[in-house]
Design an enzyme around this catalytic site. Structure first.
Site: not given
Ligand code: PDD
Length: 282
Positions: A32, A51, A99, A101, A145, A177, A201
């Site tokens: 995101y 990014r 579903r 993996h 991210k 951070e 990040l």
């Protein structure tokens, strides 16, 4: 007006139904970005998109659109919203599949929202925030991210439950951070922040502050520091898209410097506000 975009179109806010087998939903398999708009202009959008591409490549995710198209969607969403000071949130999930993996061969899915920005209250800027030090329990790829934010939200929740505003992570004796921010300290007039490695990040606001410090001839050390050193700093602050440059007044109830925002922090916050303010007159 709030705006929602899902897959390939603008939809009624609050209406899109994410399939139960969406991998973002089931595995946290996605990435995101959060972009701030000032007077309708997205701030450092190129850096955010760069990014995003780096995060996508790191998890072998094919973005659903080229960077230029994502930029157009952001612009259109902001225009449709009519919200001048907005937060654009968007995420890319790997897509929806039964579903299992291993990565399926399906198209990735973008979801985007535009909402009014809700920055921290004014007094947090004039008085500073309270932070707490917590063990960094995240994985080793914090430069991605990822939407998988469980350790971050658990840390934030612990911080808030303890009467603090932000959690500052410590890994192997070094500050990394904040739970949703980067950390800076000032000592002897010089600015210090942990280096850009896979443990943090690479914040866009961090980048902007590093550049401003250079412009203002403030000495910068991108070097690891220990939590005890941070607590003994003259000044400290965090940076993020949502908080901009936010002074820290205390860490675990020990005052930083004089327990209020210091001169270098104030100068950087003012310079940052000038820069974002200048977007408005463009
Ligand atoms: N978070 N580090 C972490 C772990 C973050 O989640 C964020 C931002 C930052 C600062 O990055 P930037 O300056 O690019 O916003 C650093 C966003 C705002 C969020 O999750 O809402």
């Amino acid at each position: 007006m709030n705006i929602d975009f899902y897959i390939d179109r603008f939809v009624e806010p609050g209406r899109p139904m994410v399939p139960i087998e969406d991998r973002g939903y089931q595995f946290g398999d996605g990435i995101y970005e959060v972009i701030r708009a000032y007077d309708g202009v997205p701030f450092m959008v190129e850096e955010h998109l760069f990014r995003l591409e780096r995060s996508a490549a790191a998890i072998h995710l094919q973005l659903p659109f080229p960077r230029e198209r994502i930029s157009e969607i952001i612009d259109e969403a902001l225009t449709r919203s009519g919200i001048p000071n907005a937060i654009v949130y968007f995420q890319i999930s790997r897509g929806s599949a039964p579903r299992k993996h291993q990565f399926p061969k399906v198209d990735s899915v973008m979801a985007l929202t535009v909402r009014p920005a809700s920055p921290p209250p004014r007094e947090k800027y004039s008085e500073g925030i309270s932070a707490t030090l917590l063990t960094d329990e995240r994985w080793a790829n914090c430069y991605i991210k990822s939407i998988n934010l469980l350790p971050n939200i658990i840390a934030k929740d612990r911080a808030v439950a303890g009467g603090h505003d932000e959690a500052i992570f410590v890994r192997d004796g070094h500050v990394t951070e904040g739970s949703s921010s980067n950390v800076f300290a000032v000592k002897g007039g010089a600015l210090h922040t942990p280096p850009v490695t896979h443990w943090i990040l690479n914040g866009i606001t961090r980048m902007a502050v590093v550049k401003l410090a250079g412009d203002m001839d403030i000495r910068l050390h991108e070097e690891d520091f220990r939590p005890e050193w941070l607590v003994s700093a003259d000044e400290a602050f965090i940076t993020s898209t949502t908080a901009e440059v936010l002074p820290i007044r205390a860490i675990d109830d020990k005052p930083i410097g004089e327990g209020r925002p210091g001169p270098v922090t104030k100068k950087l916050l003012a310079a940052f506000r000038d820069q974002t303010g200048s977007l408005i007159s463009k």
